[in-house]
Scaffold this motif. Structure first.
Motif, PDB file in Angstrom:
ATOM      1  N   THR A  68       0.848  -1.192   0.000  1.00 41.57           N
ATOM      2  CA  THR A  68       0.000   0.000   0.000  1.00 41.57           C
ATOM      3  C   THR A  68       0.883   1.242   0.000  1.00 41.57           C
ATOM      4  O   THR A  68       2.030   1.206   0.461  1.00 41.57           O
ATOM      5  CB  THR A  68      -0.942   0.075   1.235  1.00 41.57           C
ATOM      6  N   LEU A  88      -1.801   2.980  -3.847  1.00 43.34           N
ATOM      7  CA  LEU A  88      -1.778   1.519  -3.928  1.00 43.34           C
ATOM      8  C   LEU A  88      -2.610   0.972  -2.774  1.00 43.34           C
ATOM      9  O   LEU A  88      -2.445   1.389  -1.629  1.00 43.34           O
ATOM     10  CB  LEU A  88      -0.334   0.982  -3.824  1.00 43.34           C
ATOM     11  N   VAL A  96      -1.338  -4.381  -3.249  1.00 41.68           N
ATOM     12  CA  VAL A  96      -0.926  -4.953  -4.538  1.00 41.68           C
ATOM     13  C   VAL A  96      -0.022  -6.170  -4.324  1.00 41.68           C
ATOM     14  O   VAL A  96       1.008  -6.085  -3.651  1.00 41.68           O
ATOM     15  CB  VAL A  96      -0.197  -3.897  -5.401  1.00 41.68           C
ATOM     16  N   ASP A  97      -0.432  -7.305  -4.861  1.00 41.75           N
ATOM     17  CA  ASP A  97       0.379  -8.525  -4.883  1.00 41.75           C
ATOM     18  C   ASP A  97       0.834  -8.755  -6.313  1.00 41.75           C
ATOM     19  O   ASP A  97       0.018  -9.082  -7.169  1.00 41.75           O
ATOM     20  CB  ASP A  97      -0.443  -9.738  -4.427  1.00 41.75           C
ATOM     21  N   LEU A  98       2.118  -8.567  -6.517  1.00 41.51           N
ATOM     22  CA  LEU A  98       2.666  -8.726  -7.864  1.00 41.51           C
ATOM     23  C   LEU A  98       3.650  -9.879  -7.826  1.00 41.51           C
ATOM     24  O   LEU A  98       4.382 -10.043  -6.845  1.00 41.51           O
ATOM     25  CB  LEU A  98       3.393  -7.430  -8.246  1.00 41.51           C
ATOM     26  N   VAL A 140       2.500  -3.920 -16.751  1.00 38.39           N
ATOM     27  CA  VAL A 140       1.393  -3.435 -15.924  1.00 38.39           C
ATOM     28  C   VAL A 140       0.719  -2.334 -16.721  1.00 38.39           C
ATOM     29  O   VAL A 140       1.368  -1.365 -17.133  1.00 38.39           O
ATOM     30  CB  VAL A 140       1.895  -2.896 -14.566  1.00 38.39           C
ATOM     31  N   LYS A 166       0.316   2.943 -11.402  1.00 45.23           N
ATOM     32  CA  LYS A 166       1.423   2.231 -12.064  1.00 45.23           C
ATOM     33  C   LYS A 166       2.788   2.822 -11.687  1.00 45.23           C
ATOM     34  O   LYS A 166       3.709   2.085 -11.340  1.00 45.23           O
ATOM     35  CB  LYS A 166       1.254   2.281 -13.597  1.00 45.23           C
ATOM     36  N   LEU A 220       3.705   2.073  -8.168  1.00 48.82           N
ATOM     37  CA  LEU A 220       4.106   0.676  -8.006  1.00 48.82           C
ATOM     38  C   LEU A 220       5.557   0.464  -8.443  1.00 48.82           C
ATOM     39  O   LEU A 220       6.362  -0.115  -7.712  1.00 48.82           O
ATOM     40  CB  LEU A 220       3.158  -0.239  -8.801  1.00 48.82           C
ATOM     41  N   MET A 256      -4.202  -2.702 -13.851  1.00 54.34           N
ATOM     42  CA  MET A 256      -4.402  -1.940 -12.603  1.00 54.34           C
ATOM     43  C   MET A 256      -5.526  -0.949 -12.741  1.00 54.34           C
ATOM     44  O   MET A 256      -5.700  -0.320 -13.786  1.00 54.34           O
ATOM     45  CB  MET A 256      -3.127  -1.161 -12.250  1.00 54.34           C
ATOM     46  N   ARG A 315      -5.344  -0.972  -7.452  1.00 52.51           N
ATOM     47  CA  ARG A 315      -5.420  -2.422  -7.281  1.00 52.51           C
ATOM     48  C   ARG A 315      -5.129  -3.134  -8.593  1.00 52.51           C
ATOM     49  O   ARG A 315      -5.389  -2.591  -9.667  1.00 52.51           O
ATOM     50  CB  ARG A 315      -6.828  -2.846  -6.839  1.00 52.51           C
ATOM     51  N   ILE A 316      -4.641  -4.389  -8.476  1.00 58.28           N
ATOM     52  CA  ILE A 316      -4.548  -5.242  -9.654  1.00 58.28           C
ATOM     53  C   ILE A 316      -5.893  -5.943  -9.782  1.00 58.28           C
ATOM     54  O   ILE A 316      -6.315  -6.659  -8.872  1.00 58.28           O
ATOM     55  CB  ILE A 316      -3.392  -6.254  -9.519  1.00 58.28           C
TER      56      ILE A 316
END
Ligand code: ADP
Ligand code: ADP
Length: 238
Positions: free
Chosen positions: A8, A21, A24-26, A36, A44, A47, A220, A224-225
């Protein structure tokens, strides 16, 4: 190769809080070109800036090549030794190239090598190799102002490769370029990915960029994704 967990970022701007953010789990695998995509304001840039710790996330973790960057000390402006070393191994390419206009192409690429302990001859040789690699062998003595946009971005890419990174981050690297130049820069990224085994994480607002080079991608929206997967899976969903 790149993992973020429940990342976050909350900015405070003139007393107001903005959640850029929101968890976000990338997960970017070694050797992938990962994109992305999202509209302006989706988060973006935030991130990608958290992935190399140009921005410190509010919460969550960032791990690159086995090193948990969020556990290392230092702020974005005063990074500790370990964070500086880890960062040197993460190359970054920018939309507006961020070259020094008063320095030659060669000097721009040599700049990040100055802190590596490499001597002058070594730095010069390394920069020459990198310029050759990106197809700019003949432009070492030119100044950025004498180059086209695509050539400037090639310099930006050569500079990003100076620290022998395993990971290259690209922040809208082709957004300032015309379609044909965009294609040639994306081809270069793909070549570097294949020949150097470089993992590439790129952000873009253009779906065409994703379709032309990425193995996997995340969409995104609002911090969030909302969707992620291999390109084959993502395109099959449409
Ligand atoms: P994108 O790259 O997808 O356009 P950004 O990460 O730049 O999105 O921005 C996400 C949100 O965070 C936006 O609402 C933006 O205005 C806000 N934001 C980004 N950087 C800052 C900052 N330094 N201070 C305050 N708000 C910011
Ligand atoms: P881009 O979309 O090309 O990344 P932006 O205009 O979103 O460019 O952001 C440029 C810079 O301004 C970034 O460093 C970003 O963090 C910052 N920024 C973006 N939105 C805000 C905002 N609302 N308040 C303060 N800084 C911001």
């Amino acid at each position: 190769m790149i993992t973020t967990k429940d990342l976050t970022k909350v900015y405070t701007s003139r007393g107001r809080q903005v959640s850029a953010l929101r968890g976000v789990d990338l997960h970017v695998r070694e050797g992938e070109v990962y994109g992305v995509v999202g509209t302006s304001g989706a988060g973006k840039s935030t991130l990608i800036r958290c992935v190399n710790m140009l921005e410190r996330p509010t919460s969550g973790t960032v791990t690159v090549d086995g090193v948990e960057l969020t556990a290392l000390r230092g702020s974005e402006h005063r990074a500790g030794r370990e964070l500086r070393e880890a960062r040197r191994r993460i190359g970054m390419v920018f939309q507006h190239f961020n070259l020094l206009s008063s320095r030659t192409v060669q000097e721009n690429v040599e700049l990040p090598l100055e802190i590596t302990g490499l001597d002058r001859t070594g730095r010069r040789r390394k920069a020459a190799e990198l310029l050759e690699l990106v197809g700019l062998g003949g432009k070492a003595r030119a100044y950025p102002g004498q180059l086209s946009g695509g050539q400037k971005q090639r310099v930006g890419i050569a500079r990003a490769l100076a620290g022998d990174p395993k990971v290259l981050l690209s922040d809208e690297a082709t957004s300032a370029l015309d379609p044909e130049t965009t294609r040639s820069i994306l081809e270069l990224l793909r070549t570097l990915n294949q020949e150097l085994g470089l993992t590439v994480l790129l952000i873009t607002h253009e779906m065409d960029v994703i379709k032309s080079v990425c193995d996997s991608a995340a969409l995104m929206r609002d911090g969030r994704i909302v969707e992620a997967g291999t390109l084959t899976d993502l395109l099959a969903d449409d």
